[in-house]
Design a protein around this motif. Structure first.
Motif, mmCIF file in Angstrom:
data_model
loop_
_atom_site.group_PDB
_atom_site.id
_atom_site.type_symbol
_atom_site.label_atom_id
_atom_site.label_comp_id
_atom_site.label_asym_id
_atom_site.label_seq_id
_atom_site.Cartn_x
_atom_site.Cartn_y
_atom_site.Cartn_z
ATOM 1 N N MET A 89 61.924 38.200 31.771
ATOM 2 C CA MET A 89 61.736 39.590 32.165
ATOM 3 C C MET A 89 60.689 40.257 31.278
ATOM 4 N N GLY A 90 59.803 41.020 31.880
ATOM 5 C CA GLY A 90 58.786 41.716 31.097
ATOM 6 C C GLY A 90 57.486 41.881 31.861
ATOM 7 N N CYS A 91 56.469 42.310 31.132
ATOM 8 C CA CYS A 91 55.158 42.585 31.722
ATOM 9 C C CYS A 91 54.476 41.305 32.175
ATOM 10 N N SER A 92 53.709 41.403 33.241
ATOM 11 C CA SER A 92 52.951 40.262 33.754
ATOM 12 C C SER A 92 51.705 40.762 34.463
ATOM 13 N N ALA A 93 50.854 39.838 34.829
ATOM 14 C CA ALA A 93 49.624 40.175 35.547
ATOM 15 C C ALA A 93 49.522 39.324 36.801
ATOM 16 N N VAL A 94 49.138 39.959 37.898
ATOM 17 C CA VAL A 94 48.930 39.261 39.171
ATOM 18 C C VAL A 94 47.430 39.163 39.403
ATOM 19 N N VAL A 95 46.952 37.968 39.667
ATOM 20 C CA VAL A 95 45.514 37.734 39.806
ATOM 21 C C VAL A 95 45.227 37.081 41.153
ATOM 22 N N TYR A 96 44.198 37.598 41.800
ATOM 23 C CA TYR A 96 43.736 37.000 43.070
ATOM 24 C C TYR A 96 42.237 36.776 42.987
ATOM 25 N N THR A 97 41.819 35.541 43.257
ATOM 26 C CA THR A 97 40.396 35.196 43.281
ATOM 27 C C THR A 97 40.044 34.753 44.691
ATOM 28 N N PRO A 98 39.238 35.528 45.415
ATOM 29 C CA PRO A 98 38.945 35.187 46.815
ATOM 30 C C PRO A 98 38.122 33.921 46.953
ATOM 31 N N ALA A 99 38.461 33.153 47.967
ATOM 32 C CA ALA A 99 37.673 31.960 48.287
ATOM 33 C C ALA A 99 36.405 32.380 49.013
ATOM 34 N N ALA A 100 35.485 31.458 49.150
ATOM 35 C CA ALA A 100 34.205 31.750 49.790
ATOM 36 C C ALA A 100 34.409 32.163 51.246
ATOM 37 N N GLY A 101 33.931 33.357 51.604
ATOM 38 C CA GLY A 101 34.026 33.861 52.972
ATOM 39 C C GLY A 101 35.405 34.334 53.381
ATOM 40 N N GLU A 102 36.363 34.406 52.457
ATOM 41 C CA GLU A 102 37.725 34.808 52.803
ATOM 42 C C GLU A 102 37.810 36.307 53.059
ATOM 43 N N LEU A 103 37.143 37.086 52.204
ATOM 44 C CA LEU A 103 37.103 38.540 52.350
ATOM 45 C C LEU A 103 35.675 39.027 52.154
ATOM 46 N N GLU A 104 35.460 40.326 52.377
ATOM 47 C CA GLU A 104 34.111 40.876 52.265
ATOM 48 C C GLU A 104 33.654 41.002 50.817
ATOM 49 N N PHE A 105 34.581 41.007 49.868
ATOM 50 C CA PHE A 105 34.201 41.093 48.456
ATOM 51 C C PHE A 105 34.473 39.757 47.774
ATOM 52 N N ALA A 106 33.841 39.554 46.622
ATOM 53 C CA ALA A 106 33.951 38.265 45.937
ATOM 54 C C ALA A 106 34.517 38.390 44.530
ATOM 55 N N GLN A 107 34.768 39.606 44.064
ATOM 56 C CA GLN A 107 35.246 39.765 42.689
ATOM 57 C C GLN A 107 36.745 39.498 42.584
ATOM 58 N N THR A 108 37.164 39.085 41.401
ATOM 59 C CA THR A 108 38.579 38.823 41.122
ATOM 60 C C THR A 108 39.340 40.132 40.973
ATOM 61 N N VAL A 109 40.533 40.204 41.561
ATOM 62 C CA VAL A 109 41.379 41.395 41.490
ATOM 63 C C VAL A 109 42.585 41.088 40.617
ATOM 64 N N CYS A 110 42.839 41.939 39.629
ATOM 65 C CA CYS A 110 44.004 41.760 38.758
ATOM 66 C C CYS A 110 44.858 43.025 38.789
#
Length: 209
Positions: A89-110
């Protein structure tokens, strides 16, 4: 460096500095091994130094989490489910890195999150959540619920031309109008029979007079 230069120029100490930099941590009373959590605005700067409490999601679970803001740990797909199960239990970070052509943006979202007893909860401001939902193409729950209007006329509510759910005032007006018409006997078999009976009695009275 520019901020430091401005502060150094204040030799007489007349400049009142309220706050500088980004808010990185915030105290939280939720138990766990640490009473502090990582703030969303400071997460991009701290993420490179986080090694253990990071969960990486694919597009589908990321959209689901943004839509609900809180999800049971057991509903995540592997390998995220195992990582969350093993995480305390505690703080955490969720990270998403889009694959090529998956979405309109390419930057990592945390995203800043909290691993609760049985759920994973996002600690992101409501305005930022709305922006992220647009970026990820998450459908608004209200639009999804009221998008289909075929069943509403049967309930006495007229469908609007825009296809959206009418406001409470609009619904109230339509329902009130329908009720008034029924009371006048202008709708339904019962109202029509009473109206015909009244006209017949009136016509009979006119003939007798």
């Amino acid at each position: 460096k520019p901020v430091r230069h401005v502060l150094e120029l204040d030799i007489q100490g007349k400049l009142r500095t309220v706050a500088t930099g980004l808010k990185a941590f915030q105290r939280i009373e939720k138990g766990g091994d640490c009473n502090y959590r990582v703030c969303q605005e400071g997460l991009p700067s701290i993420l490179p130094f986080m090694t253990k409490r990071v969960v990486r999601l694919s597009l589908k679970p990321m959209r689901e989490l943004l839509s609900r803001k809180s999800m049971p740990v057991g509903e995540f797909a592997e390998p995220a489910r195992t990582e969350l199960m093993e995480m305390k239990m505690g703080c955490s970070a969720v990270v998403y890195t889009p694959a090529a052509g998956e979405l309109e943006f390419a930057q990592t979202v945390c995203l800043s999150a909290w691993r609760g007893r049985n759920t994973l909860n996002l600690f992101v401001a409501k305005t930022e959540i709305g922006h992220l939902r647009q970026m990820f193409g998450v459908t608004d729950i209200r639009e999804e619920k009221w998008g289909d209007r075929e069943d509403l006329p049967a309930l006495g509510v007229e469908a609007s031309s825009s296809g959206k759910r009418p406001s409470e005032n609009e619904e109230g007006t339509v329902l009130k109008k329908t009720k008034t018409e029924k009371e006048k006997g202008g709708i339904g078999k019962e109202g029509g029979a009473e109206q015909a009976k009244g006209e017949a009695q009136e016509e009979k009275g006119n003939k007798e007079s």
